[in-house]
Design a protein around this motif. Structure first.
Motif, PDB file in Angstrom:
ATOM      1  N   LEU A  35       0.824  -1.198   0.000  1.00  0.00           N
ATOM      2  CA  LEU A  35       0.000   0.000   0.000  1.00  0.00           C
ATOM      3  C   LEU A  35       0.864   1.256   0.000  1.00  0.00           C
ATOM      4  N   TYR A  36       1.993   1.210   0.737  1.00  0.00           N
ATOM      5  CA  TYR A  36       2.887   2.366   0.757  1.00  0.00           C
ATOM      6  C   TYR A  36       3.529   2.571  -0.618  1.00  0.00           C
ATOM      7  N   LEU A  37       3.935   1.467  -1.245  1.00  0.00           N
ATOM      8  CA  LEU A  37       4.472   1.569  -2.605  1.00  0.00           C
ATOM      9  C   LEU A  37       3.430   2.153  -3.559  1.00  0.00           C
ATOM     10  N   GLY A  38       2.189   1.715  -3.378  1.00  0.00           N
ATOM     11  CA  GLY A  38       1.115   2.228  -4.213  1.00  0.00           C
ATOM     12  C   GLY A  38       0.915   3.725  -4.033  1.00  0.00           C
ATOM     13  N   ILE A  39       1.007   4.205  -2.783  1.00  0.00           N
ATOM     14  CA  ILE A  39       0.891   5.644  -2.528  1.00  0.00           C
ATOM     15  C   ILE A  39       2.003   6.393  -3.250  1.00  0.00           C
ATOM     16  N   GLY A  40       3.222   5.847  -3.193  1.00  0.00           N
ATOM     17  CA  GLY A  40       4.338   6.485  -3.880  1.00  0.00           C
ATOM     18  C   GLY A  40       4.132   6.529  -5.387  1.00  0.00           C
ATOM     19  N   VAL A  41       3.621   5.433  -5.963  1.00  0.00           N
ATOM     20  CA  VAL A  41       3.382   5.393  -7.408  1.00  0.00           C
ATOM     21  C   VAL A  41       2.321   6.418  -7.798  1.00  0.00           C
ATOM     22  N   VAL A  42       1.262   6.531  -6.989  1.00  0.00           N
ATOM     23  CA  VAL A  42       0.199   7.504  -7.270  1.00  0.00           C
ATOM     24  C   VAL A  42       0.750   8.926  -7.235  1.00  0.00           C
ATOM     25  N   LEU A  43       1.651   9.197  -6.299  1.00  0.00           N
ATOM     26  CA  LEU A  43       2.235  10.534  -6.217  1.00  0.00           C
ATOM     27  C   LEU A  43       3.259  10.782  -7.318  1.00  0.00           C
ATOM     28  N   GLY A  44       3.808   9.711  -7.905  1.00  0.00           N
ATOM     29  CA  GLY A  44       4.907   9.818  -8.855  1.00  0.00           C
ATOM     30  C   GLY A  44       4.487  10.257 -10.239  1.00  0.00           C
ATOM     31  N   GLU A  45       5.384   9.981 -11.191  1.00  0.00           N
ATOM     32  CA  GLU A  45       5.215  10.496 -12.550  1.00  0.00           C
ATOM     33  C   GLU A  45       3.973   9.966 -13.234  1.00  0.00           C
ATOM     34  N   ALA A  46       3.506   8.777 -12.852  1.00  0.00           N
ATOM     35  CA  ALA A  46       2.314   8.210 -13.479  1.00  0.00           C
ATOM     36  C   ALA A  46       1.025   8.728 -12.855  1.00  0.00           C
ATOM     37  N   GLY A  47       1.126   9.423 -11.706  1.00  0.00           N
ATOM     38  CA  GLY A  47      -0.055   9.930 -11.031  1.00  0.00           C
ATOM     39  C   GLY A  47      -0.079  11.444 -10.992  1.00  0.00           C
ATOM     40  N   PHE A  48       0.342  11.987  -9.835  1.00  0.00           N
ATOM     41  CA  PHE A  48       0.331  13.435  -9.655  1.00  0.00           C
ATOM     42  C   PHE A  48       1.522  14.128 -10.320  1.00  0.00           C
ATOM     43  N   GLY A  49       2.428  13.351 -10.869  1.00  0.00           N
ATOM     44  CA  GLY A  49       3.498  13.944 -11.669  1.00  0.00           C
ATOM     45  C   GLY A  49       4.737  14.360 -10.910  1.00  0.00           C
ATOM     46  N   ILE A  50       4.871  13.933  -9.662  1.00  0.00           N
ATOM     47  CA  ILE A  50       6.091  14.246  -8.913  1.00  0.00           C
ATOM     48  C   ILE A  50       7.222  13.363  -9.449  1.00  0.00           C
ATOM     49  N   ARG A  51       8.265  13.982  -9.980  1.00  0.00           N
ATOM     50  CA  ARG A  51       9.346  13.221 -10.603  1.00  0.00           C
ATOM     51  C   ARG A  51      10.506  13.074  -9.624  1.00  0.00           C
ATOM     52  N   PHE A  52      10.905  11.835  -9.406  1.00  0.00           N
ATOM     53  CA  PHE A  52      12.035  11.557  -8.523  1.00  0.00           C
ATOM     54  C   PHE A  52      12.821  10.400  -9.130  1.00  0.00           C
ATOM     55  N   ASP A  53      14.027  10.686  -9.629  1.00  0.00           N
ATOM     56  CA  ASP A  53      14.797   9.648 -10.319  1.00  0.00           C
ATOM     57  C   ASP A  53      16.287   9.727  -9.970  1.00  0.00           C
ATOM     58  N   ASN A  54      16.584  10.015  -8.710  1.00  0.00           N
ATOM     59  CA  ASN A  54      17.970  10.116  -8.258  1.00  0.00           C
ATOM     60  C   ASN A  54      18.344   8.842  -7.506  1.00  0.00           C
ATOM     61  N   PRO A  55      19.041   7.892  -8.152  1.00  0.00           N
ATOM     62  CA  PRO A  55      19.347   6.613  -7.479  1.00  0.00           C
ATOM     63  C   PRO A  55      20.302   6.767  -6.303  1.00  0.00           C
ATOM     64  N   ALA A  56      21.275   7.691  -6.385  1.00  0.00           N
ATOM     65  CA  ALA A  56      22.226   7.863  -5.289  1.00  0.00           C
ATOM     66  C   ALA A  56      21.517   8.375  -4.033  1.00  0.00           C
ATOM     67  N   LEU A  57      20.619   9.352  -4.203  1.00  0.00           N
ATOM     68  CA  LEU A  57      19.873   9.877  -3.061  1.00  0.00           C
ATOM     69  C   LEU A  57      18.921   8.828  -2.514  1.00  0.00           C
ATOM     70  N   THR A  58      18.296   8.070  -3.411  1.00  0.00           N
ATOM     71  CA  THR A  58      17.394   6.995  -2.977  1.00  0.00           C
ATOM     72  C   THR A  58      18.151   5.956  -2.158  1.00  0.00           C
ATOM     73  N   GLN A  59      19.356   5.609  -2.615  1.00  0.00           N
ATOM     74  CA  GLN A  59      20.172   4.649  -1.879  1.00  0.00           C
ATOM     75  C   GLN A  59      20.528   5.175  -0.494  1.00  0.00           C
ATOM     76  N   SER A  60      20.944   6.437  -0.412  1.00  0.00           N
ATOM     77  CA  SER A  60      21.343   7.020   0.880  1.00  0.00           C
ATOM     78  C   SER A  60      20.165   7.091   1.842  1.00  0.00           C
ATOM     79  N   LEU A  61      19.037   7.586   1.362  1.00  0.00           N
ATOM     80  CA  LEU A  61      17.851   7.662   2.216  1.00  0.00           C
ATOM     81  C   LEU A  61      17.355   6.270   2.585  1.00  0.00           C
ATOM     82  N   GLY A  62      17.480   5.325   1.650  1.00  0.00           N
ATOM     83  CA  GLY A  62      17.069   3.954   1.939  1.00  0.00           C
ATOM     84  C   GLY A  62      17.903   3.314   3.025  1.00  0.00           C
ATOM     85  N   LEU A  63      19.226   3.520   2.966  1.00  0.00           N
ATOM     86  CA  LEU A  63      20.098   2.967   4.004  1.00  0.00           C
ATOM     87  C   LEU A  63      19.832   3.624   5.349  1.00  0.00           C
ATOM     88  N   ALA A  64      19.570   4.944   5.346  1.00  0.00           N
ATOM     89  CA  ALA A  64      19.251   5.632   6.595  1.00  0.00           C
ATOM     90  C   ALA A  64      17.973   5.067   7.208  1.00  0.00           C
TER      91      ALA A  64
END
Length: 492
Positions: A35-64
C-alpha cells in the motif's frame, strides 16, 4: 518558504493514509508495504506527476531508513524468544545467504542469459529477507516461538552479508581468495562493535539521571545509529552493529524501557512508510511492465529453488522436521531491503542495473501478494499454527533516584500464568510490594487475598537493591505459575 505549508500538509496526509493502511493490510493478510508503494506510485510520474529519479539519493535515504528499521527490530526482539533458535537463525542469515546467491546466480545466468557477475549480483540483491514484511504477516499466523525466533534473527542479521556481497560485486573489482577473509572481518567487527555499543550504552543509560523521560528513547536510538556509523568508518558491517546494539539495549534493564520501545516502534514505522513511499516515487510503471517477465522468472527461482535449497542445506545440522523447513522456505518474504540493495549497482553505473531495479520491484510485489496471502493458511495446513501464543510479560521501570527505589509497571498478557495467582502466592522480595492494580480502567489497592487476572496492570514499588530479584520473580511466575521454583524456573 511559500511551499512549506503545502509540503508539510502533503507529508502529513500521506502519513495519516499510511497509518490507516496498516489496519487494511492486517485484514487482508499481507504487508502494508504494498500500500505504501502504491501511494508512492500515485504521487509519482504516473499519477500526480512528482518526478524523482535520483538513485544515489534513494540509496542514501534507503540505508538511513534501514538503520532505523534495524534499530527498532533489535530493540523489540526478546532474547528469550530468539535464544532457542540462535543456531538456525545464524545459519539462515549467513550460510543460507551464500547458497541463495550461488543458486539464484547460476539459474538466472542460464535462464536470462546474464553474464556471471551480473547474475550473481541479482542473487546477492535477492538474498536478503525483510523483517518488516515477514513480521507484519507472522504476527497473525500463530506459529510457534522457535520458528518465529529463527525468522526474526535471520531477518535482522542477513542484511549485513547481502549488503557486503552487493557492494563487492557492484564494485567491478576482481574477486580473489581474500574475499572470505574480508567478509569474516566485516561481520565479526560489526558484531563486536554492536556488543560494545549496546553494553556501554546500557550502562550509561542506567547510571544517567536525565532531566526528562523523553530523552531516554532519543539517547537509546542515538547509540544504535552511532554503532552503525562506527561500523562503517571501521570498514565493517554497520548494519550488523546496529542490529546487535539494539538487541543488547532492548534486553537490558533500561529506565523507561516501555517508552523507549514505543518510541523506537513509531520511528520504525515512520522509516518504513517514508522508505516505501520514496521507492514508489522512484518506480516507473512503464519500465516495470517491460521487466515483468524477468521479474517473474527471478521470483520463481528465488521462491521455488534458491530459498528451499538454502534452507534445507544450511539447516542440515539441526534435522528440523520437514514441516518446519517447508514453512521457513515459504516465509522468506522480500521487501524494501532488496530494492535498496538494487540501488547500489544503479548508483555505481553498473550496466544492466536499471533492469535489475525494475525486476526487483516486480518480484517484491508479486511475492508479497503470493506469500503474504498464503502464509497463515500454510501454517494451519502444516499443523504449525497454534490457537493462542503467550506473550512475554511487559515490565517497565522508572527510577526514583532520591528514594533509592524503582517503580515497575507490569501488564499481564494473554496466556500468562500469573492469571489466577493470589497476591500472597507471588512472594516478592521483602523490599518490594504491589501498591496498585488497575483492572478494566479502575484502580484499587490489592490485599493478600486479591487474585490477579489477564490484562491487569500492576504498579510494583521496590528498593534498588531488590529490583532485579523482583523482576526475576515476576517473570518466573509469569512463565511457570505459582510453583515456579518447584519447576526450576528462575525468571532469568
Amino acid at each position: 518558504m511559500n511551499e512549506l505549508p503545502l509540503v508539510l500538509g502533503v507529508g502529513a496526509l500521506v502519513l495519516v493514509v499510511s497509518v490507516v493502511a496498516v489496519r487494511v493490510s492486517i485484514r487482508l493478510g499481507f504487508p502494508s508495504l504494498l500500500l505504501y508503494l502504491g501511494i508512492g506510485v500515485v504521487l509519482g510520474e504516473a499519477g500526480f506527476g512528482i518526478r524523482f529519479d535520483n538513485p544515489a539519493l534513494t540509496q542514501s535515504l534507503g540505508l538511513a531508513a534501514l538503520v532505523l528499521i534495524l534499530t527498532e527490530g533489535g530493540l523489540t526482539t526478546r532474547w528469550s524468544a530468539v535464544k532457542p533458535s540462535l543456531g538456525p537463525g545464524i545459519l539462515l542469515s549467513t550460510v543460507a545467504v551464500v547458497i541463495s546467491i550461488a543458486v539464484t546466480g547460476a539459474a538466472l545466468h542460464w535462464l536470462l542469459g546474464l553474464d556471471w557477475r551480473l547474475a550473481l549480483l541479482w542473487g546477492a540483491v535477492l538474498a536478503s529477507t525483510d523483517a518488516a514484511a515477514v513480521f507484519s504477516v507472522l504476527r497473525t499466523a500463530g506459529v510457534g516461538k522457535r520458528l518465529v525466533g529463527a525468522l526474526e534473527l535471520e531477518s535482522g542479521i542477513n542484511d549485513a552479508p547481502a549488503y557486503i556481497a552487493v557492494v563487492v560485486l557492484a564494485s567491478g573489482e576482481a574477486v580473489d581468495w581474500s574475499l572470505p577473509l574480508l567478509v569474516v572481518y566485516e561481520l565479526l567487527t560489526g558484531l563486536v562493535l554492536g556488543l560494545a555499543f549496546g553494553w556501554l550504552g546500557a550502562q550509561a543509560l542506567r547510571r544517567a539521571a536525565l532531566p526528562a523521560t523523553g530523552l531516554y528513547p532519543l539517547a537509546t536510538v542515538a547509540v544504535c545509529v552511532l554503532a552503525y556509523s562506527s561500523g562503517q568508518l571501521a570498514h565493517a558491517s554497520g548494519l550488523l552493529a546496529t542490529y546487535v546494539a539494539g538487541l543488547v539495549l532492548g534486553n537490558s534493564k533500561l529506565p523507561h524501557r516501555s517508552d523507549t520501545l514505543s518510541f523506537a516502534e513509531g520511528l520504525g514505522w515512520l522509516a518504513q512508510i517514508g522508505l516505501f513511499v520514496l521507492l514508489g516515487l522512484f518506480a516507473s510503471p512503464t519500465r516495470l511492465l517491460e521487466t515483468l517477465i524477468p521479474g517473474l522468472v527471478a521470483g520463481a527461482v528465488v521462491l521455488l529453488l534458491a530459498r528451499p535449497l538454502s534452507v534445507v542445506l544450511s539447516l542440515l545440522p539441526f534435522r528440523l522436521p520437514w514441516r518446519d523447513q517447508v514453512f521457513l522456505s515459504w516465509a522468506g518474504l522480500r521487501g524494501a531491503v532488496p530494492i535498496v540493495l538494487a540501488m547500489i549497482p544503479l548508483s555505481e553505473g553498473v550496466p544492466g542495473a536499471q533492469r535489475l531495479v525494475d525486476a526487483v520491484f516486480v518480484l517484491v510485489i508479486v511475492l508479497t501478494v503470493l506469500q503474504g496471502a498464503t502464509l497463515s493458511p500454510l501454517a494451519r495446513i502444516l499443523g504449525l499454527a497454534k490457537a493462542t501464543q503467550a506473550h512475554e510479560i511487559e515490565v517497565d521501570a522508572a527510577p526514583l533516584d532520591e528514594l533509592g527505589a524503582e517503580l515497575l509497571q507490569v501488564r499481564i498478557q494473554k496466556g500468562s500464568k500469573l492469571h489466577g495467582v493470589y497476591l500472597s502466592e507471588l512472594r516478592l522480595p521483602a523490599g518490594a510490594t504491589v501498591s496498585l492494580v488497575v483492572r478494566g480502567g479502575t484502580g484499587f489497592t490489592p490485599q493478600k487475598t486479591s487474585r490477579l487476572q489477564v490484562e491487569d496492570q500492576l504498579l510494583v514499588v521496590t528498593t534498588a537493591a531488590d529490583r532485579d530479584a523482583t523482576e526475576r520473580r515476576i517473570r518466573a511466575v509469569d512463565r511457570a505459575g505459582r510453583l515456579a521454583r518447584w519447576h526450576g524456573e528462575s525468571g532469568a
